[in-house]
Design an enzyme around this catalytic site. Structure first.
Site, PDB file in Angstrom:
ATOM      1  N   CYS A 148      30.141  66.230  47.032  1.00 28.17           N
ATOM      2  CA  CYS A 148      31.198  67.126  47.506  1.00 28.17           C
ATOM      3  C   CYS A 148      32.556  66.850  46.869  1.00 28.17           C
ATOM      4  O   CYS A 148      33.512  67.583  47.105  1.00 28.17           O
ATOM      5  CB  CYS A 148      31.319  67.022  49.019  1.00 28.17           C
ATOM      6  SG  CYS A 148      29.722  67.138  49.847  1.00 28.17           S
ATOM      7  N   HIS A 283      39.466  67.593  53.602  1.00 25.68           N
ATOM      8  CA  HIS A 283      38.042  67.817  53.326  1.00 25.68           C
ATOM      9  C   HIS A 283      37.417  68.509  54.528  1.00 25.68           C
ATOM     10  O   HIS A 283      36.672  69.469  54.363  1.00 25.68           O
ATOM     11  CB  HIS A 283      37.372  66.487  53.014  1.00 25.68           C
ATOM     12  CG  HIS A 283      35.965  66.617  52.534  1.00 25.68           C
ATOM     13  ND1 HIS A 283      35.623  67.395  51.447  1.00 25.68           N
ATOM     14  CD2 HIS A 283      34.806  66.073  52.997  1.00 25.68           C
ATOM     15  CE1 HIS A 283      34.308  67.326  51.255  1.00 25.68           C
ATOM     16  NE2 HIS A 283      33.798  66.536  52.180  1.00 25.68           N
ATOM     17  N   GLU A 294      38.373  60.970  58.318  1.00 20.57           N
ATOM     18  CA  GLU A 294      39.465  61.524  57.528  1.00 20.57           C
ATOM     19  C   GLU A 294      40.756  61.578  58.335  1.00 20.57           C
ATOM     20  O   GLU A 294      41.837  61.274  57.810  1.00 20.57           O
ATOM     21  CB  GLU A 294      39.108  62.911  57.010  1.00 20.57           C
ATOM     22  CG  GLU A 294      40.186  63.480  56.095  1.00 20.57           C
ATOM     23  CD  GLU A 294      39.823  64.805  55.455  1.00 20.57           C
ATOM     24  OE1 GLU A 294      40.557  65.242  54.546  1.00 20.57           O
ATOM     25  OE2 GLU A 294      38.804  65.418  55.865  1.00 20.57           O
ATOM     26  N   LYS A 313      37.430  75.167  55.458  1.00 13.17           N
ATOM     27  CA  LYS A 313      35.977  75.243  55.666  1.00 13.17           C
ATOM     28  C   LYS A 313      35.604  75.932  56.973  1.00 13.17           C
ATOM     29  O   LYS A 313      34.447  76.299  57.169  1.00 13.17           O
ATOM     30  CB  LYS A 313      35.361  73.849  55.593  1.00 13.17           C
ATOM     31  CG  LYS A 313      35.346  73.255  54.195  1.00 13.17           C
ATOM     32  CD  LYS A 313      34.581  71.937  54.161  1.00 13.17           C
ATOM     33  CE  LYS A 313      34.498  71.354  52.753  1.00 13.17           C
ATOM     34  NZ  LYS A 313      35.774  70.761  52.304  1.00 13.17           N
ATOM     35  N   HIS A 318      31.013  74.907  53.835  1.00  8.03           N
ATOM     36  CA  HIS A 318      31.091  73.785  52.898  1.00  8.03           C
ATOM     37  C   HIS A 318      30.277  74.106  51.643  1.00  8.03           C
ATOM     38  O   HIS A 318      29.047  74.100  51.672  1.00  8.03           O
ATOM     39  CB  HIS A 318      30.575  72.517  53.568  1.00  8.03           C
ATOM     40  CG  HIS A 318      30.810  71.272  52.764  1.00  8.03           C
ATOM     41  ND1 HIS A 318      31.570  71.259  51.611  1.00  8.03           N
ATOM     42  CD2 HIS A 318      30.387  69.990  52.946  1.00  8.03           C
ATOM     43  CE1 HIS A 318      31.599  70.035  51.124  1.00  8.03           C
ATOM     44  NE2 HIS A 318      30.890  69.255  51.912  1.00  8.03           N
ATOM     45  N   PHE A 378      29.156  62.657  49.581  1.00  5.36           N
ATOM     46  CA  PHE A 378      28.035  61.745  49.778  1.00  5.36           C
ATOM     47  C   PHE A 378      27.978  60.768  48.599  1.00  5.36           C
ATOM     48  O   PHE A 378      28.206  61.140  47.451  1.00  5.36           O
ATOM     49  CB  PHE A 378      26.722  62.517  49.845  1.00  5.36           C
ATOM     50  CG  PHE A 378      26.471  63.222  51.158  1.00  5.36           C
ATOM     51  CD1 PHE A 378      27.318  63.067  52.247  1.00  5.36           C
ATOM     52  CD2 PHE A 378      25.365  64.044  51.307  1.00  5.36           C
ATOM     53  CE1 PHE A 378      27.073  63.716  53.448  1.00  5.36           C
ATOM     54  CE2 PHE A 378      25.111  64.692  52.501  1.00  5.36           C
ATOM     55  CZ  PHE A 378      25.961  64.524  53.571  1.00  5.36           C
TER      56      PHE A 378
END
Length: 393
Positions: A148, A283, A294, A313, A318, A378
């Site tokens: 990502c 994010h 985050e 998002k 996503h 990831f």
């Protein structure tokens, strides 16, 4: 040698909320959809000479060609030395749709039904290569695949090539189309997807992300090169950083340590203090652990009350390896328009989450200033861009 400055002179974008800049930004200000976030209504045909050529490209490459065309149209006549222009387009998964289609054909209809174009369609570098060949750009042509964080790191890496004098212009971003049945089931089985089909970043009731497809491509250009040709400069890439959590394949490091380090390094790279940042495009995936991590990282770096925080998002879902480019485009357009889209579906604060200033439920006018766009992938890949308004003439 003084470092060269990198500006944005064009962008192309598509996501579930709209194709092209105007529809995309309008979508960010509208009621978000529910369910799978596909780019509905995309017609690749205008971007190819014929149907045969079109079929030789996976959908994620088709996206990249369409967004590159929009970005270059806005940038205007570059008249470049082809050796001084490069392409850096990332992806998290690449041509998964083509892989699954050909695997099904293989096992149902036999090995001869596997497309001879499978390998070039599935390659992670296919989108970057296609854009390079389409326009004859002969500078570095690369692809970053860091889950990502792919698009954010692609933009940052491309900016570095301009900063250090290798290129004058780069087309950079990310593209993703991994909504195959097996790909979706893989995310579902690892319990990453929302069970109720709603993306609600940072909300108490968040229960996973909504899988999405999309693409964003930015034209990055050395400042004096852009000024010399009279280009309209729409933003500046003022800073960039990349770090690794070195902790877990899917979970963030405790206390958001990797994200903290990445944001701090991006600020240092831009020559800015935390107090200079007025907006963070987080994010913000809508997963319980990642949003909490985050938020803690943002609070540690910026304190209270801190900058305004948004996650697009809630609308786009996503888009994995394309997410950072879509979000960088959102930041650039927010600077252009003087409006920040809200964090859609954020309704109930999480009492266990570190306090941050989440913009919701309505958009707001703002005085554009330095912003950070975060991407955390990831594998523990972290990327942060500092995007600022255009430099003074």
């Amino acid at each position: 040698m003084s470092r060269r400055r990198v500006v944005v002179t064009g962008l192309g974008v598509m996501a579930a909320c709209g194709i092209g800049q105007e529809d995309f930004f309008s979508g960010l200000l509208s009621e978000p959809p529910k369910g799978l976030r596909t780019v509905a209504g995309f017609d690749p045909a205008p971007h190819f000479a014929n149907a045969k050529e079109m079929r030789r490209h996976d959908r994620f490459t088709q996206f990249a060609l369409a967004c590159a065309a929009e970005a270059l149209e806005q940038a205007g006549d570059l008249e470049p030395d082809p050796d001084r222009v490069g392409v850096w387009i990332g992806t998290g998964v690449g041509g998964l749709m083509s892989i699954e289609t050909c695997m099904l054909a293989h096992f149902v209809k036999g090995p001869k039904r596997v497309s001879p174009f499978l390998i070039p369609m599935m390659m992670a570098n296919a989108a970057a290569a296609a854009v390079s060949m389409r326009y004859g750009y002969q500078g570095p042509c690369e692809s970053t695949s860091t889950a990502c964080a792919s698009a954010t790191q692609s933009i940052g890496n491309a900016a570095e090539l301009i900063r250090h004098g290798r290129c004058d212009v780069m087309l950079a971003g990310g593209s993703e189309c991994s909504s195959s049945p097996t790909g979706l089931q893989g995310f579902a089985n690892m319990t990453a997807l929302s069970r109720v089909g709603i993306s609600r970043p940072f909300d108490l009731e968040r229960d996973g992300f909504m899988h999405a497809e999309g693409c964003g491509v930015l034209v990055l250009e050395e400042l004096e090169h852009a000024r010399a040709r009279g280009a309209e400069i729409i933003a500046e890439v003022a800073g960039y950083a990349s770090t690794a959590d070195a902790y877990h394949i899917t979970a963030p490091s405790p206390g958001g340590a990797g994200a903290v380090a990445c944001m701090e390094r991006a600020l240092d790279d831009a020559g800015l203090a935390p107090s200079d940042i007025v907006h963070i495009n987080a994010h913000g995936t809508s997963t319980p652990l990642n949003d909490a991590s985050e938020a803690e990282a943002i609070h540690k770096v910026f304190g209270s009350p801190g900058p305004l925080v948004t996650s697009t998002k809630g609308v786009t879902g996503h888009a994995l390896g394309a997410a950072g480019a879509i979000e960088a485009a959102a930041v650039v357009m927010s600077i252009q328009r003087g409006v920040l889209p809200p964090t859609a579906r954020y309704e109930t604060p999480d009492p266990d989450m570190a306090p941050i200033r989440i913009l919701a439920p309505d958009p707001c006018e703002w005085e554009p200033g330095p912003s950070i766009s975060n991407s955390f992938g990831f594998g523990g890949h972290n990327g942060c861009l500092v995007i600022s308004p255009p430099p003074a003439a």
